[in-house]
Design an enzyme around this catalytic site. Sequence first.
Site, PDB file in Angstrom:
ATOM      1  N   TYR A 123       0.813  -1.351   0.518  1.00  0.00           N
ATOM      2  CA  TYR A 123       0.288   0.105  -0.190  1.00  0.00           C
ATOM      3  C   TYR A 123       0.945   1.478   0.285  1.00  0.00           C
ATOM      4  O   TYR A 123       0.697   1.798  -0.947  1.00  0.00           O
ATOM      5  CB  TYR A 123      -0.408  -0.218   1.193  1.00  0.00           C
ATOM      6  CG  TYR A 123      -1.946   1.150   1.894  1.00  0.00           C
ATOM      7  CD1 TYR A 123      -2.572   1.849   0.951  1.00  0.00           C
ATOM      8  CD2 TYR A 123      -0.897   2.190   2.636  1.00  0.00           C
ATOM      9  CE1 TYR A 123      -3.659   2.851   1.583  1.00  0.00           C
ATOM     10  CE2 TYR A 123      -1.467   3.431   2.696  1.00  0.00           C
ATOM     11  CZ  TYR A 123      -2.745   3.791   1.767  1.00  0.00           C
ATOM     12  OH  TYR A 123      -2.979   4.661   2.164  1.00  0.00           O
TER      13      TYR A 123
ATOM     14  N   ILE B 176      -4.504  -3.976  22.326  1.00  0.00           N
ATOM     15  CA  ILE B 176      -3.822  -2.946  21.299  1.00  0.00           C
ATOM     16  C   ILE B 176      -2.817  -4.125  20.857  1.00  0.00           C
ATOM     17  O   ILE B 176      -2.385  -5.557  21.864  1.00  0.00           O
ATOM     18  CB  ILE B 176      -2.766  -2.496  22.702  1.00  0.00           C
ATOM     19  CG1 ILE B 176      -3.712  -1.749  23.582  1.00  0.00           C
ATOM     20  CG2 ILE B 176      -1.989  -2.082  22.058  1.00  0.00           C
ATOM     21  CD1 ILE B 176      -3.934  -0.056  24.485  1.00  0.00           C
TER      22      ILE B 176
HETATM   23  N1  NAD Z   1      -7.089   6.776   6.889  1.00  0.00           N
HETATM   24  C1  NAD Z   1      -6.216   7.031   7.368  1.00  0.00           C
HETATM   25  O1  NAD Z   1      -5.971   7.370   7.837  1.00  0.00           O
HETATM   26  C2  NAD Z   1      -5.726   7.614   5.380  1.00  0.00           C
HETATM   27  C3  NAD Z   1      -3.561   7.724   5.711  1.00  0.00           C
HETATM   28  C4  NAD Z   1      -3.353   8.619   5.095  1.00  0.00           C
HETATM   29  C5  NAD Z   1      -4.010   7.683   3.753  1.00  0.00           C
HETATM   30  N2  NAD Z   1      -5.694   7.460   3.600  1.00  0.00           N
HETATM   31  C6  NAD Z   1      -6.054   7.678   2.037  1.00  0.00           C
HETATM   32  O2  NAD Z   1      -6.709   8.950   2.446  1.00  0.00           O
HETATM   33  C7  NAD Z   1      -7.757   8.710   0.904  1.00  0.00           C
HETATM   34  C8  NAD Z   1      -9.200   8.095   1.457  1.00  0.00           C
HETATM   35  O3  NAD Z   1      -9.283   6.795   3.031  1.00  0.00           O
HETATM   36  P1  NAD Z   1     -10.196   6.558   3.382  1.00  0.00           P
HETATM   37  O4  NAD Z   1      -9.538   6.590   4.870  1.00  0.00           O
HETATM   38  O5  NAD Z   1     -11.757   7.044   3.455  1.00  0.00           O
HETATM   39  O6  NAD Z   1     -10.612   5.152   2.843  1.00  0.00           O
HETATM   40  P2  NAD Z   1     -12.389   4.767   2.381  1.00  0.00           P
HETATM   41  O7  NAD Z   1     -11.975   3.151   2.576  1.00  0.00           O
HETATM   42  O8  NAD Z   1     -12.819   5.221   3.736  1.00  0.00           O
HETATM   43  O9  NAD Z   1     -12.123   5.726   1.612  1.00  0.00           O
HETATM   44  C9  NAD Z   1     -12.320   4.966   0.015  1.00  0.00           C
HETATM   45  C10 NAD Z   1     -13.689   5.239  -0.558  1.00  0.00           C
HETATM   46  O10 NAD Z   1     -12.765   5.263  -2.564  1.00  0.00           O
HETATM   47  C11 NAD Z   1     -13.541   3.887  -2.738  1.00  0.00           C
HETATM   48  N3  NAD Z   1     -12.500   3.017  -4.366  1.00  0.00           N
HETATM   49  C12 NAD Z   1     -12.129   2.108  -3.356  1.00  0.00           C
HETATM   50  N4  NAD Z   1     -11.440   1.417  -4.577  1.00  0.00           N
HETATM   51  C13 NAD Z   1     -12.985   1.808  -5.535  1.00  0.00           C
HETATM   52  C14 NAD Z   1     -12.558   2.278  -7.280  1.00  0.00           C
HETATM   53  N5  NAD Z   1     -11.531   1.085  -7.833  1.00  0.00           N
HETATM   54  N6  NAD Z   1     -13.050   3.183  -7.800  1.00  0.00           N
HETATM   55  C15 NAD Z   1     -13.873   3.735  -7.407  1.00  0.00           C
HETATM   56  N7  NAD Z   1     -13.776   3.871  -5.695  1.00  0.00           N
HETATM   57  C16 NAD Z   1     -12.751   3.533  -5.293  1.00  0.00           C
HETATM   58  C17 NAD Z   1     -14.236   3.451  -1.950  1.00  0.00           C
HETATM   59  O11 NAD Z   1     -15.495   3.281  -2.426  1.00  0.00           O
HETATM   60  C18 NAD Z   1     -14.410   4.701  -0.234  1.00  0.00           C
HETATM   61  O12 NAD Z   1     -16.087   5.462  -0.236  1.00  0.00           O
HETATM   62  C19 NAD Z   1      -7.463   7.066   0.668  1.00  0.00           C
HETATM   63  O13 NAD Z   1      -6.588   7.139  -0.158  1.00  0.00           O
HETATM   64  C20 NAD Z   1      -6.447   6.726   1.771  1.00  0.00           C
HETATM   65  O14 NAD Z   1      -5.032   6.058   1.052  1.00  0.00           O
HETATM   66  C21 NAD Z   1      -6.284   7.745   4.347  1.00  0.00           C
END
Ligand code: NAD
Length: 304
Positions: free
Chosen positions: A139, A198
């Site tokens: 990832y 944890i």
């Molecule tokens: N949550 C964290 O702490 C965190 C940290 C660093 C980066 N991120 C990044 O932030 C972004 C949002 O993360 P999140 O935590 O809200 O995750 P999340 O899984 O809730 O959101 C991701 C969304 O993308 C959609 N998705 C996945 N594959 C898809 C595809 N092939 N086509 C269309 N839609 C698709 C999912 O349905 C979901 O709604 C991501 O890019 C993630 O890598 C999150």
Amino acid sequence: MTGGAGFIGSHVADGFRAQGHEVAVVDDLSAGNRANLDPSIKLYERDIRDEALDQVFAEFRPDIVDHHAAQSNVPASVHDPVHDASVNVLGGLNLLRLAARYEVKKFIYISSGGAMYGEPDPNDLPVKETAPVRPLSPYGASKQALEAWLGVYKRTFNVDYTILRYANIYGPRQGIREEGAVVAVFATRMAADQPVTIDGTGQQTRDFVYVGDCVTANVAALERGSGQAFNIGTGQETSIFEMYEAMSEVAGYGQQPTYGPARKGDVVRIVLDPSLAKRELGWQATMPLFDGLKKTYAFFRDQS
Ligand SMILES: NC(=O)c1ccc[n+]([C@@H]2O[C@H](COP(=O)([O-])OP(=O)(O)OC[C@H]3O[C@@H](n4cnc5c(N)ncnc54)[C@H](O)[C@@H]3O)[C@@H](O)[C@H]2O)c1
């Protein structure tokens, strides 16, 4: 924007709407939920890898693409790195290609500061954007990879971009399977008065950012930060055990945690230096951890 039915994206979509922008969301609902989205926001239920996404660009004609959609689960990326790369790299590239074709003004890409720096040298903490990039999970590698194509598309096809490298984001609507979902998991279990495990010693540290602070970072990136990558963190290092104690206090939870094995690929210490974002985007995190945990706990308590 993409991924707007997910945890963070749905808050950002709300934030853009509140600023008076017209928002459309592309999300295949593989991890997101339609209920996260304000009903007034148009949802295109599509996969970002779909070549026919061209129709969405032709119809909506976005000025900005804000790309939150991802395979965002770290263990899932270890289990199936090809699927992870397919969504995070090829899906992102499909969007970039369309952004160039439809002359999008800015591509805001959500990357991961928590995953791409791997295990930083303790002397480098809090890590700056210039720290070595050496992810521990597929990832982390796939999130990093798209950053390279952003450079290509800016230099060769004139698509401007801003990269936001999120730390560990927490808040309402977080799914308990997501990257860094420890806050949501603790809140859910404490609300049900269930025991909490944890993973590892609890001394591992993270940089916890409230989801509302991601919204203001994305709003700032609409206008600023051209061609740059920014850490979106607090600069504050919090151990999992400290977070457990703070959430226990918020929840009025009296049980002691049990400890399980450390998760493979988990970093021991990470905290991001947000000073570049402050200087260039005029952004900084404003939600104190305790207040953010209160809002998060209230959400998960009301869900249970
Ligand atoms: N949550 C964290 O702490 C965190 C940290 C660093 C980066 N991120 C990044 O932030 C972004 C949002 O993360 P999140 O935590 O809200 O995750 P999340 O899984 O809730 O959101 C991701 C969304 O993308 C959609 N998705 C996945 N594959 C898809 C595809 N092939 N086509 C269309 N839609 C698709 C999912 O349905 C979901 O709604 C991501 O890019 C993630 O890598 C999150």
